[in-house]
Design a protein around this motif. Structure first.
Motif, short mmCIF file in Angstrom:
data_model
loop_
_atom_site.label_atom_id
_atom_site.label_comp_id
_atom_site.label_asym_id
_atom_site.label_seq_id
_atom_site.Cartn_x
_atom_site.Cartn_y
_atom_site.Cartn_z
N PRO A 103 38.75 28.40 44.59
CA PRO A 103 37.44 28.50 45.25
C PRO A 103 36.48 29.48 44.55
O PRO A 103 35.26 29.28 44.60
CB PRO A 103 37.79 29.00 46.66
CG PRO A 103 39.20 28.54 46.87
CD PRO A 103 39.85 28.67 45.53
N PHE A 104 37.01 30.51 43.91
CA PHE A 104 36.15 31.42 43.15
C PHE A 104 35.69 30.78 41.84
O PHE A 104 34.55 30.97 41.42
CB PHE A 104 36.91 32.71 42.82
CG PHE A 104 37.26 33.57 44.00
CD1 PHE A 104 36.35 34.49 44.51
CD2 PHE A 104 38.50 33.45 44.61
CE1 PHE A 104 36.68 35.28 45.59
CE2 PHE A 104 38.84 34.25 45.69
CZ PHE A 104 37.93 35.16 46.20
N TYR A 105 36.57 30.02 41.23
CA TYR A 105 36.34 29.48 39.89
C TYR A 105 35.52 28.19 39.91
O TYR A 105 34.63 27.98 39.09
CB TYR A 105 37.68 29.26 39.21
CG TYR A 105 37.63 28.91 37.75
CD1 TYR A 105 36.87 29.65 36.86
CD2 TYR A 105 38.39 27.84 37.26
CE1 TYR A 105 36.85 29.33 35.51
CE2 TYR A 105 38.38 27.53 35.91
CZ TYR A 105 37.61 28.28 35.04
OH TYR A 105 37.60 27.96 33.70
N GLY A 106 35.86 27.30 40.84
CA GLY A 106 35.11 26.06 41.00
C GLY A 106 35.34 25.03 39.92
O GLY A 106 34.55 24.09 39.77
N LEU A 122 32.38 35.54 36.69
CA LEU A 122 32.47 35.16 38.10
C LEU A 122 31.79 36.17 39.02
O LEU A 122 31.17 35.79 40.01
CB LEU A 122 33.93 35.01 38.52
CG LEU A 122 34.73 33.86 37.93
CD1 LEU A 122 36.09 33.79 38.60
CD2 LEU A 122 34.00 32.54 38.10
N PHE A 123 31.92 37.45 38.70
CA PHE A 123 31.49 38.49 39.63
C PHE A 123 30.25 39.25 39.15
O PHE A 123 29.83 40.21 39.81
CB PHE A 123 32.64 39.47 39.87
CG PHE A 123 33.88 38.82 40.42
CD1 PHE A 123 33.85 38.17 41.64
CD2 PHE A 123 35.07 38.84 39.71
CE1 PHE A 123 34.98 37.56 42.16
CE2 PHE A 123 36.20 38.24 40.21
CZ PHE A 123 36.16 37.59 41.45
N HIS A 154 31.97 38.40 47.17
CA HIS A 154 31.89 37.11 46.47
C HIS A 154 32.78 36.06 47.12
O HIS A 154 33.24 35.13 46.45
CB HIS A 154 32.29 37.31 45.00
CG HIS A 154 31.35 38.18 44.23
ND1 HIS A 154 30.28 37.69 43.53
CD2 HIS A 154 31.32 39.54 44.09
CE1 HIS A 154 29.62 38.69 42.97
NE2 HIS A 154 30.23 39.83 43.29
N TRP A 155 33.01 36.20 48.42
CA TRP A 155 33.94 35.30 49.12
C TRP A 155 33.42 33.87 49.10
O TRP A 155 32.28 33.61 49.48
CB TRP A 155 34.15 35.79 50.54
CG TRP A 155 35.39 35.24 51.18
CD1 TRP A 155 35.47 34.42 52.25
CD2 TRP A 155 36.74 35.51 50.77
NE1 TRP A 155 36.79 34.14 52.55
CE2 TRP A 155 37.59 34.80 51.65
CE3 TRP A 155 37.31 36.27 49.74
CZ2 TRP A 155 38.98 34.83 51.54
CZ3 TRP A 155 38.69 36.30 49.63
CH2 TRP A 155 39.50 35.59 50.52
N PRO A 156 34.24 32.92 48.66
CA PRO A 156 33.76 31.54 48.52
C PRO A 156 33.82 30.75 49.83
O PRO A 156 34.49 31.17 50.79
CB PRO A 156 34.74 30.95 47.50
CG PRO A 156 36.01 31.70 47.76
CD PRO A 156 35.61 33.09 48.16
N PRO A 157 33.15 29.60 49.88
CA PRO A 157 33.25 28.73 51.06
C PRO A 157 34.68 28.24 51.25
O PRO A 157 35.45 28.17 50.29
CB PRO A 157 32.31 27.56 50.73
CG PRO A 157 31.42 28.07 49.64
CD PRO A 157 32.23 29.06 48.87
N ASP A 159 37.97 25.91 51.67
CA ASP A 159 38.43 24.68 51.04
C ASP A 159 39.76 24.33 51.69
O ASP A 159 40.74 25.04 51.49
CB ASP A 159 38.58 24.87 49.54
CG ASP A 159 39.03 23.61 48.80
OD1 ASP A 159 39.65 22.74 49.44
OD2 ASP A 159 38.77 23.50 47.60
N TYR A 202 44.16 22.98 41.35
CA TYR A 202 44.23 24.19 42.16
C TYR A 202 45.20 25.25 41.64
O TYR A 202 44.96 26.45 41.82
CB TYR A 202 44.62 23.84 43.60
CG TYR A 202 43.50 23.20 44.38
CD1 TYR A 202 42.66 23.97 45.17
CD2 TYR A 202 43.28 21.83 44.31
CE1 TYR A 202 41.62 23.39 45.89
CE2 TYR A 202 42.24 21.24 45.02
CZ TYR A 202 41.41 22.03 45.80
OH TYR A 202 40.37 21.45 46.50
#
Length: 272
Positions: A103-106, A122-123, A154-157, A159, A202
């Motif tokens: 989720p961080f990397y996409g 990323l950050f 930086h918490w992702p949506p 999944d 993943y």
């Protein structure tokens, strides 16, 4: 954050021959536990003593590692990790859960297999601030708190596949009867191709790789326990067709035969 989550698996030499060595781990806060396995800290003091080699077996996890001159996000490392420890040093790391980094990397985590990535990608500027905080911290709890601040910022949506894949990997780790992709497909209700796609996206490595590595982790744990080993029986328990196949895989990953490794660990454990 709770204290050390237990004994680490995959460390090939549990004791250094001399000098001071510390390995501590901290669990993430409940808010971050869905994507983060734990935080870890290693320090050593070999000043005035010979350098020592430490080796660990790979896990299906991505790490963000903070160390002077070597700070990076490291994808799954497919071979054993070998590090020469000398002088005095310390390293702090964030271990993402299997599937927890996606989720961080996409992008497919397989892109990072045996590779590294600058955390700034990323950050952003927060990566350098986090690194500076870790370097300035005196203990693992302060470092872990800095990691929490970085990740929460930086918490992702969410999944839904992350929890599913993480659970599959956790089942492989704890269920010794899962010794083939066919068995895993039957247990999960997913086809082999679907498993392959999920793991590529993943986890970053194949389901076969994960199964093989965790079965070899199990072999290492049994040898470190020091109990007498029936090699043919152990090979069968770990899902190998024959003892020779098990020995070849073990030697390729660990660098020596199971018997030689068991002898070395026994010698390390004897008092001087």
């Amino acid at each position: 954050m709770s204290a050390d989550p237990g004994k680490p698996r995959g460390v090939l030499h549990q004791r250094l021959e001399h000098g001071e060595f510390q390995h501590a781990r901290r669990m993430p806060s409940p808010a971050l536990a869905c994507l983060i396995e734990h935080y870890w800290f290693v320090s050593w003091d070999l000043r005035g003593l010979p350098a020592q080699q430490q080796e660990t077996l790979p896990h299906p996890n991505v790490h963000l590692v903070v160390e002077p001159g070597l700070t990076a996000i490291y994808g799954v490392h497919t071979g054993r990790f070998v590090r020469l420890l000398e002088g005095q040093g310390r390293v702090f790391g964030i271990k993402f859960k299997a599937a927890g980094f996606f989720p961080f990397y996409g992008a497919p985590v397989s892109e990072l297999m045996d590779r590294s990535l600058d955390p700034g990608h990323l950050f952003g500027n927060d990566a350098a601030r986090f690194e500076a905080e870790v370097f300035a911290s005196e203990d693992v709890d302060a470092m872990s708190a800095a990691a929490e601040r970085l990740l929460l910022a930086h918490w992702p949506p969410p999944d839904p596949n992350v929890a599913r894949v993480s659970m599959i990997v956790a089942d492989i780790a704890k269920d010794r009867s899962l010794t083939s992709v066919e068995a895993l497909a039957q247990q999960t209700g997913l086809g082999k191709r679907a498993l392959q796609r999920l793991f590529n996206q993943y986890v970053g490595v194949s389901p076969k790789w994960v199964i093989n590595r965790y079965r070899l982790h199990e072999a290492i744990a049994q040898l470190q326990a020091g109990a007498p080993v029936a090699w043919a029986e152990l090979a069968q328990q770990l899902g190998y067709f024959d003892q020779a196949h098990f020995i070849r895989d073990f030697r390729k990953l660990v660098g020596c035969s199971p018997a030689a490794y068991a002898r070395t660990e026994a010698e390390r454990g004897r008092p001087d």
